[in-house]
Enzyme design. Structure first.
Site, PDB file in Angstrom:
ATOM      1  N   TRP A 102      45.640  49.651 -19.341  1.00 37.79           N
ATOM      2  CA  TRP A 102      44.776  49.091 -20.376  1.00 37.79           C
ATOM      3  C   TRP A 102      44.993  49.768 -21.722  1.00 37.79           C
ATOM      4  O   TRP A 102      44.758  49.161 -22.773  1.00 37.79           O
ATOM      5  CB  TRP A 102      43.320  49.141 -19.943  1.00 37.79           C
ATOM      6  N   ASP A 172      37.657  52.607 -25.255  1.00 42.10           N
ATOM      7  CA  ASP A 172      37.371  51.513 -24.327  1.00 42.10           C
ATOM      8  C   ASP A 172      36.641  52.121 -23.133  1.00 42.10           C
ATOM      9  O   ASP A 172      37.239  52.841 -22.335  1.00 42.10           O
ATOM     10  CB  ASP A 172      38.679  50.847 -23.900  1.00 42.10           C
ATOM     11  N   LYS A 196      31.747  45.063 -15.422  1.00 41.15           N
ATOM     12  CA  LYS A 196      31.954  46.127 -14.454  1.00 41.15           C
ATOM     13  C   LYS A 196      30.646  46.895 -14.215  1.00 41.15           C
ATOM     14  O   LYS A 196      30.119  46.912 -13.123  1.00 41.15           O
ATOM     15  CB  LYS A 196      33.086  47.042 -14.919  1.00 41.15           C
TER      16      LYS A 196
END
Length: 361
Positions: A102, A172, A196
């Site tokens: 990511w 992030d 999540k």
């Protein structure tokens, strides 16, 4: 109906209490004769929902008043692109520390707008560790430094907030937000897809230190301008109202359960159980991440061969353990231990792992 233990990496499990409340309010919300998903986002009723969600999130994460909180469509990947457009000048240097998939994705979203300096990367070690802080080659004039707090696929996590000096730190936090106390004031921007730890897919949270909104950034449409979204309380256009409402229920549930301090304890307990089963298996199960960088949220692990992996997936699903297949980028198995997964879910997985090893080891 029997609900299983859901280890999905995202969209991920939601607490049954939240789902049941949403179910009970689906046809009619708060006595107004209509569903929350049917009413205007500019109505007094929805504005009340939105305001409470923001207030609860601020309480949950201890967000200081000098930070704006935005609820946005598009997810974390869209936020990644908007970072450069809003907070860096055309061609300005930005620093990225890459600790997994990511982090690399974040660079892809901005490389056409800015000069990306990869200040550090652990790719040579197959993303099994966090690059040591003393190896980072930071730029003196960077617009910001970006990290991925927790890498969902590779299972590595920053356990401390790195010191990057006077340059704003952007992070992030999609897969670890609200799982432990975090000092928001150490960051310029924190962003997270909700799917999540914060709620359903379809909405992202962006937390921005307000002085950064004064940056001119790059030419961009108004819809891509965080200043405009902040000025309109995230209602510059029609927001994902159902997702925002569900996230609000999730924030309230987490507060009622004891907040981030309580979830930090549960996360430590859950991850300790699973890592204990892996490390105590004599090599039957293995996790390749350096222990000091191991994620509490996402635990990739591997069996001796693909045949056993396939058998494990088939039998674990039959045993009520859902979504343990590893990401295609790394293979193997993966257990995601987000806030909605109870400690009993981790224990059930560990019990199954012990039984599977006894039968196949």
């Amino acid at each position: 109906m029997a609900r299983v233990h859901n280890f999905s990496a995202g969209p991920a499990a939601l607490p049954e209490a939240v789902l049941r409340q949403a179910q009970s309010e689906m046809l009619e919300w708060n006595g107004i004769g209509a569903s929350i998903v049917e009413i205007s986002h500019r109505s007094a009723e929805f504005i009340e929902v939105a305001a409470r969600a923001e207030a609860d999130l601020r309480t949950l994460l201890s967000i200081p008043d000098d930070y704006a909180v935005l609820f946005q469509a598009g997810g974390a990947t869209t936020a990644q692109a908007l970072l450069a457009l809003n907070f860096a000048n055309p061609g300005q240097t930005v620093d990225y520390v890459v600790s997994g998939h990511w982090g690399k994705t974040a660079i892809k979203q901005v490389k056409d707008y800015v000069n990306v300096n990869v200040a550090a990367t652990s790719e040579a070690s197959h993303f099994t560790d966090i690059p040591a802080r003393d190896t980072w080659q930071l730029s003196a004039d960077a617009a910001y430094v970006h990290i991925t707090a927790n890498e969902t696929i590779h299972g590595v996590e920053f356990r401390d907030t790195p010191d990057v000096g006077s340059v704003p730190l952007f992070a992030d936090f999609s897969s670890s937000i609200a799982s432990e106390p975090v000092d928001v004031s150490k960051y310029g921007v924190i962003y997270a897809g909700a799917q999540k730890n914060l709620g359903p897919v379809g909405v992202a949270v962006v937390i921005i230190r307000r002085d950064l909104l004064e940056r001119s950034g790059q030419p961009r449409a108004d819809i891509f301008d965080y200043r405009s979204h902040s000025a309109r309380d995230s209602m510059l256009n029609t927001p994902p109202t159902w997702n925002w409402y569900l996230a609000g229920l999730m924030f309230r549930w987490m507060l009622d359960e004891g907040g981030v301090t309580e979830f930090a304890k549960r996360s430590a307990q859950k991850s300790g159980l699973v890592y204990g089963a892996i490390d105590g298996s004599g090599g039957f199960y293995r996790n390749e991440v350096v222990p000091g960088a191991r994620s509490r949220m996402n635990i990739p692990f591997f069996l001796p061969d693909d045949t056993l992996t396939a058998r494990f997936l088939t039998e674990s699903k039959a045993a009520g353990l859902l979504a343990l297949k590893g990401h295609k980028a790394v293979g193997g198995l993966r257990a995601s231990l987000y806030n909605a997964l109870p400690v009993s879910g981790a224990q059930a997985l560990v019990d199954f792992m012990h039984d599977f090893q006894q039968r196949n080891g």
